[in-house]
Design a protein around this motif. Structure first.
Motif, PDB file in Angstrom:
ATOM      1  N   ARG A   1       0.838  -1.217  -0.036  1.00 53.96           N
ATOM      2  CA  ARG A   1       0.310  -0.442  -0.096  1.00 53.96           C
ATOM      3  C   ARG A   1       0.945   1.567   0.233  1.00 53.96           C
ATOM      4  O   ARG A   1       2.128   1.170   0.531  1.00 53.96           O
ATOM      5  CB  ARG A   1      -1.105  -0.083   1.515  1.00 53.96           C
ATOM      6  CG  ARG A   1      -0.175  -0.280   2.885  1.00 53.96           C
ATOM      7  CD  ARG A   1      -1.480   0.086   3.623  1.00 53.96           C
ATOM      8  NE  ARG A   1      -2.353  -1.229   3.378  1.00 53.96           N
ATOM      9  CZ  ARG A   1      -2.802  -2.182   4.723  1.00 53.96           C
ATOM     10  NH1 ARG A   1      -1.051  -2.301   5.512  1.00 53.96           N
ATOM     11  NH2 ARG A   1      -3.720  -2.359   4.623  1.00 53.96           N
TER      12      ARG A   1
ATOM     13  N   ASP B   1      -6.929   2.460   2.314  1.00 58.58           N
ATOM     14  CA  ASP B   1      -6.891   2.383   3.595  1.00 58.58           C
ATOM     15  C   ASP B   1      -7.316   3.328   4.144  1.00 58.58           C
ATOM     16  O   ASP B   1      -8.245   4.219   4.336  1.00 58.58           O
ATOM     17  CB  ASP B   1      -5.675   1.700   3.924  1.00 58.58           C
ATOM     18  CG  ASP B   1      -4.070   2.835   4.388  1.00 58.58           C
ATOM     19  OD1 ASP B   1      -5.002   3.598   4.506  1.00 58.58           O
ATOM     20  OD2 ASP B   1      -4.057   2.466   4.219  1.00 58.58           O
ATOM     21  N   ARG B   2      -7.602   3.002   6.033  1.00 59.27           N
ATOM     22  CA  ARG B   2      -7.943   3.133   6.865  1.00 59.27           C
ATOM     23  C   ARG B   2      -7.708   4.623   6.977  1.00 59.27           C
ATOM     24  O   ARG B   2      -7.967   5.447   7.505  1.00 59.27           O
ATOM     25  CB  ARG B   2      -8.066   2.575   7.605  1.00 59.27           C
ATOM     26  CG  ARG B   2      -9.667   0.893   8.039  1.00 59.27           C
ATOM     27  CD  ARG B   2      -9.768   0.618   8.846  1.00 59.27           C
ATOM     28  NE  ARG B   2     -10.305  -0.390   8.383  1.00 59.27           N
ATOM     29  CZ  ARG B   2     -10.498  -1.758  10.063  1.00 59.27           C
ATOM     30  NH1 ARG B   2     -10.261  -1.500  10.827  1.00 59.27           N
ATOM     31  NH2 ARG B   2     -12.104  -1.850   9.487  1.00 59.27           N
TER      32      ARG B   2
ATOM     33  N   ARG C   1      -4.636   6.518   3.048  1.00 58.18           N
ATOM     34  CA  ARG C   1      -3.419   5.896   2.177  1.00 58.18           C
ATOM     35  C   ARG C   1      -3.968   5.548   1.098  1.00 58.18           C
ATOM     36  O   ARG C   1      -4.494   4.367   1.444  1.00 58.18           O
ATOM     37  CB  ARG C   1      -2.369   5.449   2.432  1.00 58.18           C
ATOM     38  CG  ARG C   1      -1.531   6.098   4.471  1.00 58.18           C
ATOM     39  CD  ARG C   1      -0.842   5.629   4.802  1.00 58.18           C
ATOM     40  NE  ARG C   1      -1.417   3.859   5.358  1.00 58.18           N
ATOM     41  CZ  ARG C   1      -0.787   3.387   6.186  1.00 58.18           C
ATOM     42  NH1 ARG C   1       0.622   3.266   6.240  1.00 58.18           N
ATOM     43  NH2 ARG C   1      -1.246   2.096   6.405  1.00 58.18           N
TER      44      ARG C   1
ATOM     45  N   ASN D   1      -4.072   2.518  -1.728  1.00 57.17           N
ATOM     46  CA  ASN D   1      -3.389   0.872  -1.801  1.00 57.17           C
ATOM     47  C   ASN D   1      -2.830   1.022  -3.205  1.00 57.17           C
ATOM     48  O   ASN D   1      -2.810   1.802  -4.030  1.00 57.17           O
ATOM     49  CB  ASN D   1      -4.787  -0.027  -1.782  1.00 57.17           C
ATOM     50  CG  ASN D   1      -5.494  -0.245  -0.049  1.00 57.17           C
ATOM     51  OD1 ASN D   1      -4.349  -0.245   0.515  1.00 57.17           O
ATOM     52  ND2 ASN D   1      -6.839   0.248  -0.142  1.00 57.17           N
TER      53      ASN D   1
END
Length: 238
Positions: free
Chosen positions: A34, A105-106, A109, A111
């Motif tokens: 990621r 992502d959470r 950022r 992926n």
């Protein structure tokens, strides 16, 4: 991406192809496929995981126009309607690859494609579609533990080379390269790379620079391109 964060700090890759790949395995596990940046939604859209991060207009939510839009004397094609990317071709470096959709992502950022599919590129679906007005983002690995990957030779592209992105609606968006830059991850220019554009533009990103066993690659390679043609290559899917 919020102020003080650097985009695409950790786009994964191996180091220098198959040679020495075994010693790079630990670093690959750490970056885990990621990217550490928060790309701007170039078409002005927000992605759920990026709320409040400036993802709709560069750092702090401020609009920024990519420098590629300022290049004089170039002919840009009329924008296309939105449609997901399916394949990418870069004839100058013999790339022909499928494209998957990527999100954040959470932590907000970007992926990147799975490391066990090194020949797969990824399009950030929270931003502009290739050929649509705005900045479309496509990322890929430079290499992985198993050897060279899809964007291995990205830094060898030259202005005037073309990039062809085939979309789900059967249209191929043809982009012409404006410039290729390598940026240290500590000084990555978020707004220049991810900021909105007033015409259809494309960014291709991968890792570059020196490889460090613990930190991964020190830089990112970025290709800046703009739309110069659209070609109907297949029937529209319903």
């Amino acid at each position: 991406m919020g102020p003080g964060r650097r985009a695409v700090r950790a786009l994964p890759g191996g180091g220098g192809g198959a040679a020495g790949a075994r010693g790079r395995a630990a670093a690959h596990r750490r970056v885990e496929g990621r990217a550490a940046g928060r790309p701007a939604g170039a078409a002005g859209r927000r992605t759920a995981g990026a709320a409040g991060s400036g993802a709709a207009g560069g750092p702090g939510g401020r609009a920024a126009t990519a420098r590629g839009a300022e290049t004089a004397g170039e002919t840009a094609s009329r924008p296309a309607s939105p449609s997901p990317a399916e394949r990418i071709a870069v004839p100058a470096i013999t790339i022909e690859a499928p494209v998957m959709r990527l999100g954040l992502d959470r932590a907000g950022r970007l992926n990147s494609p799975p490391v066990d599919r090194p020949k797969l590129a990824g399009w950030y679906e929270g931003g502009a579609a290739p050929g649509e007005k705005g900045t479309a983002i496509v990322v890929g690995h430079r290499d992985t533990r198993t050897g060279p990957a899809v964007f291995l030779n990205l830094d060898s592209l030259k202005p005037g080379n073309t990039v062809r992105v085939t979309r789900e609606d059967g249209i191929t968006a043809v982009f012409t390269v404006d410039r290729v830059r390598t940026y240290d991850k500590a000084d990555f220019p978020d707004r220049e790379v991810y900021g909105p554009a007033n015409r259809p533009e494309l960014r291709l990103l991968t890792c570059g620079g020196a490889f460090h066993p613990r930190e991964g690659y020190a830089a990112n390679v970025v290709v800046f391109a703009h739309l110069t043609d659209t070609v109907r290559t297949g029937a529209r899917r319903v």
